[in-house]
Design a protein around this motif. Sequence first.
Motif, PDB file in Angstrom:
ATOM      1  N   LEU A  84     -13.329   2.451  -8.026  1.00  0.00           N
ATOM      2  CA  LEU A  84     -12.089   1.850  -7.566  1.00  0.00           C
ATOM      3  C   LEU A  84     -10.902   2.391  -8.340  1.00  0.00           C
ATOM      4  N   GLU A  85      -9.781   2.448  -7.658  1.00  0.00           N
ATOM      5  CA  GLU A  85      -8.499   2.736  -8.287  1.00  0.00           C
ATOM      6  C   GLU A  85      -7.650   1.484  -8.097  1.00  0.00           C
ATOM      7  N   ILE A  86      -7.258   0.869  -9.192  1.00  0.00           N
ATOM      8  CA  ILE A  86      -6.439  -0.333  -9.141  1.00  0.00           C
ATOM      9  C   ILE A  86      -5.077   0.038  -9.718  1.00  0.00           C
ATOM     10  N   LYS A  87      -4.047  -0.089  -8.880  1.00  0.00           N
ATOM     11  CA  LYS A  87      -2.729   0.404  -9.272  1.00  0.00           C
ATOM     12  C   LYS A  87      -1.631  -0.636  -9.053  1.00  0.00           C
ATOM     13  N   PRO A  88      -1.610  -1.659  -9.914  1.00  0.00           N
ATOM     14  CA  PRO A  88      -0.450  -2.552  -9.860  1.00  0.00           C
ATOM     15  C   PRO A  88       0.743  -1.839 -10.506  1.00  0.00           C
ATOM     16  N   ARG A  89       1.917  -2.431 -10.415  1.00  0.00           N
ATOM     17  CA  ARG A  89       3.130  -1.815 -10.962  1.00  0.00           C
ATOM     18  C   ARG A  89       2.936  -1.421 -12.432  1.00  0.00           C
ATOM     19  N   GLY A  90       3.197  -0.148 -12.718  1.00  0.00           N
ATOM     20  CA  GLY A  90       3.243   0.328 -14.097  1.00  0.00           C
ATOM     21  C   GLY A  90       1.935   0.677 -14.764  1.00  0.00           C
ATOM     22  N   VAL A  91       0.826   0.563 -14.058  1.00  0.00           N
ATOM     23  CA  VAL A  91      -0.464   0.867 -14.679  1.00  0.00           C
ATOM     24  C   VAL A  91      -1.448   1.361 -13.621  1.00  0.00           C
ATOM     25  N   SER A  92      -2.303   2.290 -14.015  1.00  0.00           N
ATOM     26  CA  SER A  92      -3.373   2.781 -13.144  1.00  0.00           C
ATOM     27  C   SER A  92      -4.702   2.563 -13.856  1.00  0.00           C
ATOM     28  N   VAL A  93      -5.612   1.911 -13.163  1.00  0.00           N
ATOM     29  CA  VAL A  93      -6.928   1.626 -13.727  1.00  0.00           C
ATOM     30  C   VAL A  93      -7.976   2.273 -12.835  1.00  0.00           C
ATOM     31  N   TYR A  94      -8.842   3.035 -13.444  1.00  0.00           N
ATOM     32  CA  TYR A  94      -9.966   3.646 -12.741  1.00  0.00           C
ATOM     33  C   TYR A  94     -11.219   2.942 -13.248  1.00  0.00           C
ATOM     34  N   ALA A  95     -11.936   2.312 -12.318  1.00  0.00           N
ATOM     35  CA  ALA A  95     -13.045   1.458 -12.719  1.00  0.00           C
ATOM     36  C   ALA A  95     -14.208   1.601 -11.755  1.00  0.00           C
ATOM     37  N   ARG A  96     -15.341   1.056 -12.185  1.00  0.00           N
ATOM     38  CA  ARG A  96     -16.535   1.011 -11.352  1.00  0.00           C
ATOM     39  C   ARG A  96     -16.898  -0.449 -11.109  1.00  0.00           C
ATOM     40  N   LEU A  97     -17.004  -0.799  -9.839  1.00  0.00           N
ATOM     41  CA  LEU A  97     -17.376  -2.151  -9.436  1.00  0.00           C
ATOM     42  C   LEU A  97     -18.858  -2.167  -9.101  1.00  0.00           C
ATOM     43  N   MET A  98     -19.629  -2.963  -9.841  1.00  0.00           N
ATOM     44  CA  MET A  98     -21.060  -3.083  -9.604  1.00  0.00           C
ATOM     45  C   MET A  98     -21.319  -4.337  -8.769  1.00  0.00           C
ATOM     46  N   LEU A  99     -22.050  -4.162  -7.671  1.00  0.00           N
ATOM     47  CA  LEU A  99     -22.374  -5.268  -6.773  1.00  0.00           C
ATOM     48  C   LEU A  99     -23.886  -5.417  -6.680  1.00  0.00           C
ATOM     49  N   THR A 100     -24.362  -6.634  -6.908  1.00  0.00           N
ATOM     50  CA  THR A 100     -25.784  -6.929  -6.753  1.00  0.00           C
ATOM     51  C   THR A 100     -25.918  -8.150  -5.849  1.00  0.00           C
ATOM     52  N   ASP A 101     -27.136  -8.607  -5.667  1.00  0.00           N
ATOM     53  CA  ASP A 101     -27.363  -9.730  -4.756  1.00  0.00           C
ATOM     54  C   ASP A 101     -26.713 -11.023  -5.236  1.00  0.00           C
ATOM     55  N   GLU A 102     -26.598 -11.232  -6.523  1.00  0.00           N
ATOM     56  CA  GLU A 102     -26.071 -12.497  -7.038  1.00  0.00           C
ATOM     57  C   GLU A 102     -24.775 -12.385  -7.816  1.00  0.00           C
ATOM     58  N   ARG A 103     -24.362 -11.197  -8.185  1.00  0.00           N
ATOM     59  CA  ARG A 103     -23.156 -11.088  -9.002  1.00  0.00           C
ATOM     60  C   ARG A 103     -22.490  -9.730  -8.840  1.00  0.00           C
ATOM     61  N   ALA A 104     -21.323  -9.670  -9.452  1.00  0.00           N
ATOM     62  CA  ALA A 104     -20.562  -8.422  -9.481  1.00  0.00           C
ATOM     63  C   ALA A 104     -20.059  -8.217 -10.902  1.00  0.00           C
ATOM     64  N   GLY A 105     -19.769  -6.990 -11.248  1.00  0.00           N
ATOM     65  CA  GLY A 105     -19.229  -6.676 -12.567  1.00  0.00           C
ATOM     66  C   GLY A 105     -18.282  -5.493 -12.462  1.00  0.00           C
ATOM     67  N   ILE A 106     -17.462  -5.328 -13.475  1.00  0.00           N
ATOM     68  CA  ILE A 106     -16.491  -4.229 -13.482  1.00  0.00           C
ATOM     69  C   ILE A 106     -16.536  -3.536 -14.828  1.00  0.00           C
ATOM     70  N   GLU A 107     -16.400  -2.227 -14.799  1.00  0.00           N
ATOM     71  CA  GLU A 107     -16.319  -1.438 -16.022  1.00  0.00           C
ATOM     72  C   GLU A 107     -15.170  -0.454 -15.870  1.00  0.00           C
ATOM     73  N   ILE A 108     -14.250  -0.495 -16.815  1.00  0.00           N
ATOM     74  CA  ILE A 108     -13.094   0.398 -16.768  1.00  0.00           C
ATOM     75  C   ILE A 108     -13.499   1.766 -17.313  1.00  0.00           C
ATOM     76  N   ASP A 109     -13.209   2.797 -16.528  1.00  0.00           N
ATOM     77  CA  ASP A 109     -13.452   4.172 -16.969  1.00  0.00           C
ATOM     78  C   ASP A 109     -12.217   4.754 -17.657  1.00  0.00           C
ATOM     79  N   HIS A 110     -11.051   4.430 -17.102  1.00  0.00           N
ATOM     80  CA  HIS A 110      -9.796   4.969 -17.662  1.00  0.00           C
ATOM     81  C   HIS A 110      -8.653   4.038 -17.276  1.00  0.00           C
ATOM     82  N   ILE A 111      -7.724   3.893 -18.181  1.00  0.00           N
ATOM     83  CA  ILE A 111      -6.538   3.093 -17.891  1.00  0.00           C
ATOM     84  C   ILE A 111      -5.329   3.847 -18.425  1.00  0.00           C
ATOM     85  N   ALA A 112      -4.294   3.917 -17.614  1.00  0.00           N
ATOM     86  CA  ALA A 112      -3.077   4.640 -17.996  1.00  0.00           C
ATOM     87  C   ALA A 112      -1.865   3.761 -17.705  1.00  0.00           C
TER      88      ALA A 112
END
Length: 146
Positions: A84-112
């Motif tokens: 995923l690329e998450i780009k709110p005002r003033g920041v760019s976040v490159y992350a990986r969204l993990m999806l399983t049957d019961e939960r989800a998780g996020i891990e940031i790869d890079h933030i600028a």
Amino acid sequence: MKRCNYSLEREKILAQAISPVATELRLLDAGDIISLLRLECYGSIADLVSSAAELYFHPGTVNFGSGGEYKLEWSGQPEVVLDLEIKPRGVSVYARLMLTDERAGIEIDHIAFQSPSDDPEENTAFLARSLNEARFVRSQPTAMAS
């Protein structure tokens, strides 16, 4: 991303912000997402991510990144990871969204940050404020975001 003292706090902030998007994506059939990844139908995945995100964030805030991966074995539940690329005002976040049957998780790869502060805590607070401002329904600011 090289892990640092404030990485975990930023991942918590990001996870809380995009949890509704992850919930929407988890409503999709895992087999369908895996098929799209396997066949490299990245445009279709981008449409699914955009559709899930448009319910909660301003357009262009949460986007499908450059790919993903999956785990599908006979003896277990499927797992899907989407870039995923998450780009709110003033920041760019490159992350990986993990999806399983019961939960989800996020891990940031890079933030600028566009205009980073020398103080990492200020940058973390800015991330929280920026994500909150990008939502259609803003949540009450947390202590970190004030």
